[in-house]
Design a protein around this motif. Structure first.
Motif, PDB file in Angstrom:
ATOM      1  N   UNK A   1      15.838  44.457   7.373  1.00  0.00           N
ATOM      2  CA  UNK A   1      16.022  45.783   7.736  1.00  0.00           C
ATOM      3  C   UNK A   1      17.611  45.737   8.694  1.00  0.00           C
ATOM      4  N   UNK A   2      18.006  46.616   9.407  1.00  0.00           N
ATOM      5  CA  UNK A   2      19.275  46.498  10.104  1.00  0.00           C
ATOM      6  C   UNK A   2      19.206  46.441  11.373  1.00  0.00           C
ATOM      7  N   UNK A   3      17.965  46.298  12.125  1.00  0.00           N
ATOM      8  CA  UNK A   3      17.785  46.193  13.514  1.00  0.00           C
ATOM      9  C   UNK A   3      17.851  44.789  13.932  1.00  0.00           C
ATOM     10  N   UNK A   4      18.560  44.518  15.141  1.00  0.00           N
ATOM     11  CA  UNK A   4      18.590  43.000  15.511  1.00  0.00           C
ATOM     12  C   UNK A   4      19.286  42.127  14.397  1.00  0.00           C
TER      13      UNK A   4
ATOM     14  N   UNK B   1      33.100  54.300  21.790  1.00  0.00           N
ATOM     15  CA  UNK B   1      31.723  54.510  21.069  1.00  0.00           C
ATOM     16  C   UNK B   1      30.695  54.537  22.277  1.00  0.00           C
ATOM     17  N   UNK B   2      29.580  55.242  21.844  1.00  0.00           N
ATOM     18  CA  UNK B   2      28.642  55.418  22.993  1.00  0.00           C
ATOM     19  C   UNK B   2      27.872  54.130  23.266  1.00  0.00           C
ATOM     20  N   UNK B   3      27.787  52.981  22.346  1.00  0.00           N
ATOM     21  CA  UNK B   3      27.217  51.785  22.577  1.00  0.00           C
ATOM     22  C   UNK B   3      28.069  51.147  23.503  1.00  0.00           C
ATOM     23  N   UNK B   4      29.419  51.091  23.266  1.00  0.00           N
ATOM     24  CA  UNK B   4      30.516  50.246  24.293  1.00  0.00           C
ATOM     25  C   UNK B   4      30.068  50.709  25.716  1.00  0.00           C
TER      26      UNK B   4
ATOM     27  N   UNK C   1      18.405  61.555  21.593  1.00  0.00           N
ATOM     28  CA  UNK C   1      18.020  60.787  20.523  1.00  0.00           C
ATOM     29  C   UNK C   1      19.185  59.971  19.943  1.00  0.00           C
ATOM     30  N   UNK C   2      20.208  59.952  20.311  1.00  0.00           N
ATOM     31  CA  UNK C   2      21.491  59.592  19.870  1.00  0.00           C
ATOM     32  C   UNK C   2      21.487  58.170  20.883  1.00  0.00           C
ATOM     33  N   UNK C   3      21.614  58.499  22.018  1.00  0.00           N
ATOM     34  CA  UNK C   3      21.513  57.375  23.061  1.00  0.00           C
ATOM     35  C   UNK C   3      20.321  56.788  22.956  1.00  0.00           C
ATOM     36  N   UNK C   4      19.255  56.961  22.665  1.00  0.00           N
ATOM     37  CA  UNK C   4      18.054  56.189  22.712  1.00  0.00           C
ATOM     38  C   UNK C   4      17.936  55.170  21.383  1.00  0.00           C
ATOM     39  N   UNK C   5      18.546  55.673  20.324  1.00  0.00           N
ATOM     40  CA  UNK C   5      18.790  54.843  19.290  1.00  0.00           C
ATOM     41  C   UNK C   5      19.806  53.834  19.545  1.00  0.00           C
ATOM     42  N   UNK C   6      20.764  53.925  20.417  1.00  0.00           N
ATOM     43  CA  UNK C   6      21.778  52.962  20.694  1.00  0.00           C
ATOM     44  C   UNK C   6      20.976  51.966  21.768  1.00  0.00           C
ATOM     45  N   UNK C   7      20.309  52.337  22.503  1.00  0.00           N
ATOM     46  CA  UNK C   7      19.552  51.421  23.484  1.00  0.00           C
ATOM     47  C   UNK C   7      18.659  50.581  22.666  1.00  0.00           C
ATOM     48  N   UNK C   8      18.063  51.166  21.643  1.00  0.00           N
ATOM     49  CA  UNK C   8      17.054  50.304  20.973  1.00  0.00           C
ATOM     50  C   UNK C   8      17.746  49.305  20.335  1.00  0.00           C
ATOM     51  N   UNK C   9      19.029  49.704  19.588  1.00  0.00           N
ATOM     52  CA  UNK C   9      19.970  48.818  18.868  1.00  0.00           C
ATOM     53  C   UNK C   9      20.309  47.641  19.674  1.00  0.00           C
ATOM     54  N   UNK C  10      20.502  47.854  21.020  1.00  0.00           N
ATOM     55  CA  UNK C  10      20.973  46.850  21.899  1.00  0.00           C
ATOM     56  C   UNK C  10      19.901  45.888  22.163  1.00  0.00           C
ATOM     57  N   UNK C  11      18.739  46.690  22.577  1.00  0.00           N
ATOM     58  CA  UNK C  11      17.345  45.825  22.919  1.00  0.00           C
ATOM     59  C   UNK C  11      16.989  44.842  21.743  1.00  0.00           C
ATOM     60  N   UNK C  12      17.123  45.454  20.462  1.00  0.00           N
ATOM     61  CA  UNK C  12      16.710  44.502  19.433  1.00  0.00           C
ATOM     62  C   UNK C  12      17.736  43.318  19.072  1.00  0.00           C
TER      63      UNK C  12
END
Lengths: 167, 187
Positions: free
Chosen positions: B29-32, A91-94, B123-134
């Motif tokens: 919501x589904x963040x954090x 996964x990209x996240x991992x 956009x896909x990677x930024x979304x994941x970075x935001x998810x990991x940050x929150x």
């Protein structure tokens, strides 16, 4: 306790057989879905084993049904976590987390450079086509009947959760 | 009777977990929500264990411990399977997101180029970075991202996935040419 231990035993035997069968998959020319049948065999093994429990073990606690449900629950949990690795997907996240672990602090640009378009998108579109959830007809992607059913289930579930977008 | 009652307790606990997660996402919501999910699960496990302890009050201490262990694994495995195999997919899976977008396009379908304009690599990677940050897994310091901690649930999950990737790699995999899906990124 005996029933729980027997359930765990057959679950671990199923995992070992599943891993070995997956490694031999290309040689045996067997589909991944069929390989999940290994866990059905494991359940049969558990049921056969508990039909004749060791007589020298006396237990006031008889939990044969709990053993069955435990086996099924463990199989579902294992199936959910191995779905992506068995497809060869990281996964990209991992990957981001591992990148930061190995190389330390990274800028956004450095993180982007670690991914290709194929890795992020191409693989996933190809997988949707391979599982026949989607067809590609001259550059137009359409959902198949199966794909529509699965897609609508997740859209309904998103509505229940109150989410408009995922991914 | 003990057998069926234990299964019912575990099943009920699991359904309470599903309901609690649904309410959590609707409210926040589904963040954090990763930390909140862990808290809910812990509270649920404690409640479930207390129920097992008191419902089976006429059972010996040794057997109660066995019942607690069985309840822990049954509830835990079901909850984990739900989060990883179902709950997480509509929230985080790109594959499912692509599928639902294609389904929403209806019988006409969607042009591949339109799909690729909507879902770009950045956009896909930024979304994941935001998810990991929150979620508190990473932190941004200046223009750099770094791990907040080396010991978190997600780190454990990531290493398990890595191990499984290695374990599940088929023999003769190197002999197979993995053809890339042709993506035309030209506008």
């Amino acid at each position: 306790m005996t029933f729980l231990l027997v359930s765990f035993f057959w679950f671990f035997v199923s995992i070992v057989l599943h891993v070995l069968a997956n490694k031999m998959r290309l040689v045996l020319s067997v589909s991944r879905k069929l390989l999940m049948g290994v866990f059905v065999l494991g359940l049969v093994g558990y049921i056969v084993t508990i039909q004749s429990p060791p007589t020298h073990i006396e237990s006031a606690l008889s939990l044969p049904l709990t053993g069955i449900f435990l086996y099924i629950a463990l199989t579902l949990a294992y199936g959910s976590i191995t779905a992506s690795p068995s497809l060869g997907d990281e996964s990209p996240t991992s990957k981001i987390v591992l990148l930061l672990f190995r190389k330390g602090p990274q800028t956004e640009k450095q993180i982007f450079s670690e991914f290709t378009h194929h890795e992020v998108l191409g693989k996933r579109i190809r997988n949707l086509l391979q599982t026949k959830w989607v067809t590609n007809n001259k550059g137009v992607l359409k959902a198949t009947k199966q794909g529509r059913l699965i897609g609508k289930i997740f859209l309904l579930y998103r509505n229940v959760l109150g989410i408009s977008e995922g991914g | 009777m003990i057998d069926k009652t234990l299964i019912l307790i575990s099943a009920f606990s699991f359904f309470i977990f599903v309901a609690a997660l649904t309410i959590l996402v609707r409210m926040r919501g589904h963040w954090g929500i990763l930390l909140w999910m862990q808290r809910i699960f812990l509270v649920l496990l404690v409640g479930s264990s207390v129920s097992v302890w008191y419902i089976f009050s006429d059972v010996s201490i040794d057997n109660k411990i066995i019942l607690l262990i069985a309840n822990f694994f049954l509830t835990g495995a079901l909850s984990f399977a739900y989060i990883d195999g179902f709950f997480g997919l509509p929230l985080t899976s790109l594959r499912i997101e692509l599928l639902t977008t294609i389904v929403r396009a209806g019988h006409h379908g969607i042009r591949e180029q339109d799909l690729l304009k909507r879902y770009t690599k950045p956009s896909i990677i930024r979304r994941r970075l935001f998810r990991l940050e929150t979620s508190g897994e990473i932190v941004r310091v200046g223009d750099r991202y770094m791990l907040r901690s080396f010991s978190s649930y997600f780190m454990l999950h990531t290493f398990v996935l890595l191990g499984l990737l290695v374990l599940y790699k088929p023999f003769h995999d190197k002999k197979i040419h993995h053809e890339e899906y042709p993506i035309n990124t030209k506008k």
